[in-house]
Design an enzyme around this catalytic site. Structure first.
Site, PDB file in Angstrom:
ATOM      1  NE  ARG A 195     -23.771  42.496  -4.459  1.00  0.00           N
ATOM      2  CZ  ARG A 195     -22.993  41.449  -4.087  1.00  0.00           C
ATOM      3  NH1 ARG A 195     -23.352  40.677  -3.088  1.00  0.00           N
ATOM      4  NH2 ARG A 195     -21.853  41.229  -4.720  1.00  0.00           N
ATOM      5  CE1 TYR A 210     -49.231  48.906  -2.576  1.00  0.00           C
ATOM      6  CE2 TYR A 210     -47.408  47.389  -2.202  1.00  0.00           C
ATOM      7  CZ  TYR A 210     -47.957  48.471  -2.867  1.00  0.00           C
ATOM      8  OH  TYR A 210     -47.221  49.110  -3.827  1.00  0.00           O
ATOM      9  CG  ASP A 258     -47.000  45.056   5.649  1.00  0.00           C
ATOM     10  OD1 ASP A 258     -46.636  46.039   6.318  1.00  0.00           O
ATOM     11  OD2 ASP A 258     -47.062  45.063   4.408  1.00  0.00           O
ATOM     12  CE  LYS A 267     -46.243  53.209   1.317  1.00  0.00           C
ATOM     13  NZ  LYS A 267     -45.288  52.229   0.767  1.00  0.00           N
TER      14      LYS A 267
END
Length: 383
Positions: free
Chosen positions: A53, A106, A178, A203
């Protein structure tokens, strides 16, 4: 200047963070599918690793690659784009703070502000980020961040990053961009004054519709340390196999984006002349109101195209249903072409808000197939 700083984007995409494995000479970073690591005595971390982690060598390779491609000093990889956004917001903001968000974004980002962060006591207001003065008017003495998508989702709006960065900084706020639709191959917001870049690496970065991930990149070392602390504390990290898949995709990012952009330009030209199309949204078109700004800050104009059709919502839905080569589905940025109805799909969460999208809107993620086949499918879908 280091050798890496002198290298071109295409070279960095293949080599940054990806030295040959010192044990075997493997030219692709291994998948370290491991949760914990043997320590050299109590507190003696071998190579800085103790628990995956906190850090994992495969994820480290991806994070170093991301930082190099965006021209930042720190990159961080997450389990999804929204996980990256959540970490950023909880790092930058506290109850009572304010954020300026775009009027085109978005739907998941809007939902995060409106339904999650808002309940935590963070306030937000909407501005047309294509107008720097509208952003200035929205900033208050409690504004800690200005959030921008450029090109935006789904209306392909363009924000002048350098101009809005200046406005944000004058107001004492950080600029978050973004960069998912452009990718760092087409646009590098940090070089234009942004403080943090956000990606859904699902993406274009991954590029093959087979991995979900997110990223944050910053040029501020101190902020990078804060983000890394929260990344570890909150735990929504990219797993080793997902990191490996994303690195695999990034290697071909440049050649893919060239083809995406070339195909999208042809699709936009077809749509512009089609009698059943009432409006086309694509920053590569001279008719786009901020085409010159896009041309100034982007290498090319990307693979996303949206358009509106005669006949309203039902006609738009029928276009989506008739498409064959364009697959009806959410997401974007893969090698295959996708079509969707934002109002009923990716942007259903913004219905009734200032970000509500037109009901007759269709969004395309133009892939890298033969352009002749794509154009033929668009023509038959429009009828």
């Amino acid at each position: 200047m280091s050798d890496q700083q002198q290298q071109s984007f295409e070279t960095l995409a293949i080599h940054a963070g990806q030295e040959a494995d010192p044990l075997t000479g493997a030219v692709v970073p291994p998948i370290y599918q491991v949760s914990t690591y043997k320590q050299d005595g109590v507190g003696g971390l071998r190579g800085g690793y103790e628990y995956s982690r906190s850090a994992n060598p495969t994820r480290t390779a991806l994070e170093e690659n991301l930082a190099a491609l965006e021209g930042g000093v720190r990159g961080l990889a997450f389990a999804s784009g929204l996980a990256a956004e959540d970490c950023l917001l909880r790092t930058l903001l506290a109850p009572g703070d304010h954020v300026v968000i775009p009027n085109d974004a978005y739907g998941g980002t809007f939902r995060l502000f409106a339904k999650v962060v808002g309940r935590w006591g963070v306030e937000w207001s909407v501005a047309d980020t294509s107008d720097p003065e509208a952003v200035r008017a929205a900033i208050t003495d409690r504004t800690k961040a200005v959030w921008v998508e450029t090109p935006s989702n789904p209306l392909l709006g363009i924000t002048d990053i350098a101009a809005v960065a200046q406005v944000a900084h004058e107001g004492g706020a950080k600029l978050v961009v973004d960069n998912t639709f452009a990718s760092p191959y087409l646009q590098q917001p940090l070089a234009l004054g942004a403080d943090v870049v956000v990606h859904s690496t699902t993406k274009y970065m991954g590029g093959h519709s087979d991995v979900v991930g997110g990223a944050l990149i910053t040029s501020d070392a101190a902020l990078g340390d804060e983000l890394a602390y929260h990344q570890n504390a909150m735990g929504a990290v990219a797993g080793p196999f997902d990191s490996w898949l994303t690195l695999r995709g990034i290697k071909t990012l440049a050649v893919r984006m060239d083809r995406h952009s070339a195909n999208a330009e042809r699709v936009a030209d077809l749509l512009l002349s089609h009698p059943k199309v009432t409006r086309v949204y694509y920053p590569g078109l001279p008719e786009h109101p901020l085409h010159e700004v896009a041309a100034k800050q982007m290498r090319a104009f990307g693979g996303m195209v949206s358009f509106r059709v005669e006949g309203g919502e039902e006609a738009a839905v029928e276009v989506c249903n008739r498409a064959k080569l364009f697959t009806l589905g959410e997401s974007l940025g893969g090698v295959e072409s996708l079509i969707e109805h934002p109002g009923r799909m990716t942007h259903a969460s913004v219905a009734g808000s200032a970000l509500e999208v037109p009901a007759d809107l269709v969004r395309l993620s133009v892939g890298i197939e033969s352009i002749d086949d794509l154009l033929a499918d668009i023509k038959q879908a429009l009828g």
